[in-house]
Design an enzyme around this catalytic site. Structure first.
Site, PDB file in Angstrom:
ATOM      1  N   ILE A 174       0.818  -1.225   0.000  1.00  0.00           N
ATOM      2  CA  ILE A 174       0.000   0.000   0.000  1.00  0.00           C
ATOM      3  C   ILE A 174       0.849   1.272   0.000  1.00  0.00           C
ATOM      4  CG2 ILE A 174      -2.096  -0.967   1.019  1.00  0.00           C
ATOM      5  CD1 ILE A 174      -1.106   0.192   3.742  1.00  0.00           C
TER       6      ILE A 174
ATOM      7  N   ASN B 203      14.390  -6.797   3.710  1.00  0.00           N
ATOM      8  CA  ASN B 203      15.043  -6.183   4.856  1.00  0.00           C
ATOM      9  C   ASN B 203      14.899  -7.147   6.029  1.00  0.00           C
ATOM     10  OD1 ASN B 203      15.377  -3.775   3.331  1.00  0.00           O
ATOM     11  ND2 ASN B 203      13.289  -3.165   3.846  1.00  0.00           N
TER      12      ASN B 203
ATOM     13  N   GLN C  62      13.946  -3.108   8.367  1.00  0.00           N
ATOM     14  CA  GLN C  62      12.704  -3.893   8.436  1.00  0.00           C
ATOM     15  C   GLN C  62      11.703  -3.187   9.338  1.00  0.00           C
ATOM     16  OE1 GLN C  62      13.097  -7.988   9.819  1.00  0.00           O
ATOM     17  NE2 GLN C  62      10.959  -8.445   9.308  1.00  0.00           N
TER      18      GLN C  62
ATOM     19  N   HIS D  17       9.179 -10.968   4.897  1.00  0.00           N
ATOM     20  CA  HIS D  17       8.574 -10.658   3.595  1.00  0.00           C
ATOM     21  C   HIS D  17       9.635 -10.252   2.590  1.00  0.00           C
ATOM     22  CE1 HIS D  17       8.658  -6.930   5.966  1.00  0.00           C
ATOM     23  NE2 HIS D  17       8.857  -6.290   4.840  1.00  0.00           N
ATOM     24  N   PHE D  18       9.333 -10.571   1.343  1.00  0.00           N
ATOM     25  CA  PHE D  18      10.113 -10.051   0.220  1.00  0.00           C
ATOM     26  C   PHE D  18       9.251  -9.033  -0.509  1.00  0.00           C
ATOM     27  CE2 PHE D  18      12.642 -13.844   0.877  1.00  0.00           C
ATOM     28  CZ  PHE D  18      13.921 -13.437   0.524  1.00  0.00           C
TER      29      PHE D  18
HETATM   30  P1  AMP Z   1       9.754  -3.355   5.298  1.00  0.00           P
HETATM   31  O1  AMP Z   1      10.247  -1.946   5.497  1.00  0.00           O
HETATM   32  O2  AMP Z   1      10.681  -4.200   4.478  1.00  0.00           O
HETATM   33  O3  AMP Z   1       9.405  -4.007   6.623  1.00  0.00           O
HETATM   34  O4  AMP Z   1       8.432  -3.230   4.426  1.00  0.00           O
HETATM   35  C1  AMP Z   1       7.138  -3.223   4.945  1.00  0.00           C
HETATM   36  C2  AMP Z   1       6.214  -2.957   3.793  1.00  0.00           C
HETATM   37  O5  AMP Z   1       4.901  -3.296   4.170  1.00  0.00           O
HETATM   38  C3  AMP Z   1       6.179  -1.486   3.330  1.00  0.00           C
HETATM   39  O6  AMP Z   1       6.552  -1.422   1.955  1.00  0.00           O
HETATM   40  C4  AMP Z   1       4.726  -1.089   3.573  1.00  0.00           C
HETATM   41  O7  AMP Z   1       4.232  -0.208   2.572  1.00  0.00           O
HETATM   42  C5  AMP Z   1       4.023  -2.427   3.534  1.00  0.00           C
HETATM   43  N1  AMP Z   1       2.763  -2.469   4.270  1.00  0.00           N
HETATM   44  C6  AMP Z   1       2.537  -2.123   5.557  1.00  0.00           C
HETATM   45  N2  AMP Z   1       1.248  -2.323   5.883  1.00  0.00           N
HETATM   46  C7  AMP Z   1       0.637  -2.833   4.790  1.00  0.00           C
HETATM   47  C8  AMP Z   1      -0.695  -3.259   4.481  1.00  0.00           C
HETATM   48  N3  AMP Z   1      -1.678  -3.208   5.388  1.00  0.00           N
HETATM   49  N4  AMP Z   1      -0.957  -3.721   3.235  1.00  0.00           N
HETATM   50  C9  AMP Z   1       0.025  -3.781   2.299  1.00  0.00           C
HETATM   51  N5  AMP Z   1       1.300  -3.417   2.532  1.00  0.00           N
HETATM   52  C10 AMP Z   1       1.606  -2.938   3.750  1.00  0.00           C
END
Ligand code: AMP
Ligand code: ZN
Length: 135
Positions: A32, A87, A94, A100-101
């Protein structure tokens, strides 16, 4: 399943998501963040924090599904390649503590830069090599 985990809530359906792929082990949905077109998050359904605590069976299934999604993007959706980003750990950026990827679908000449803006090495390559080599 972890109580306060956003991604576990998405798996459960308590938080809505735009699903791209799902099977017994894996879920992929649209990120998102609105930072780049087509940004997809791929997660194992088992709650593990990141690659450091992920068992090999979970990791193997996750990577096989990432390949499947990547092939779909390039074979069926008009993309020419993908960037695959992860991350692992707060120090590495992270934000969501469920493994997650990120898949960023790429097109030739799309102008997207997915490579981090590094700050420049502070040590010699040899110094770090001596510290981290496993052989
Ligand atoms: P990271 O910084 O690698 O932990 O990435 C987390 C990712 O999750 C970010 O790119 C956010 O935009 C994404 N994110 C967080 N909440 C949601 C959600 N409810 N739906 C989809 N993506 C999300
Ligand atoms: Zn979780």
């Amino acid at each position: 399943m972890s109580e306060n985990c956003i991604f576990c809530k998405i798996i459960k359906g308590d938080i809505p998501s735009m699903k791209v792929y799902e099977d017994d082990s894996t879920l992929a949905f649209m990120d998102i963040g609105k930072d780049v077109d087509g940004h997809i998050v791929v997660i194992p359904k088992k709650h593990v924090k990141n690659i450091l605590d992920c068992d090999n069976d979970t990791l193997t299934k996750l990577m096989a599904n990432i390949k499947k999604i990547s092939e779909h993007l390039t074979n069926d959706c008009g993309y020419n390649g993908i960037n695959l980003l992860n991350n692992s750990g707060e120090c590495a950026g992270q934000a969501v503590p469920h493994f997650h990827f990120h898949i960023i679908p790429r097109k030739t000449d799309d102008g997207v830069d997915c490579w981090p803006k590094f700050t420049g090495a502070k040590s010699t390559i040899e110094e770090i090599h001596n510290k981290i080599k496993m052989i």
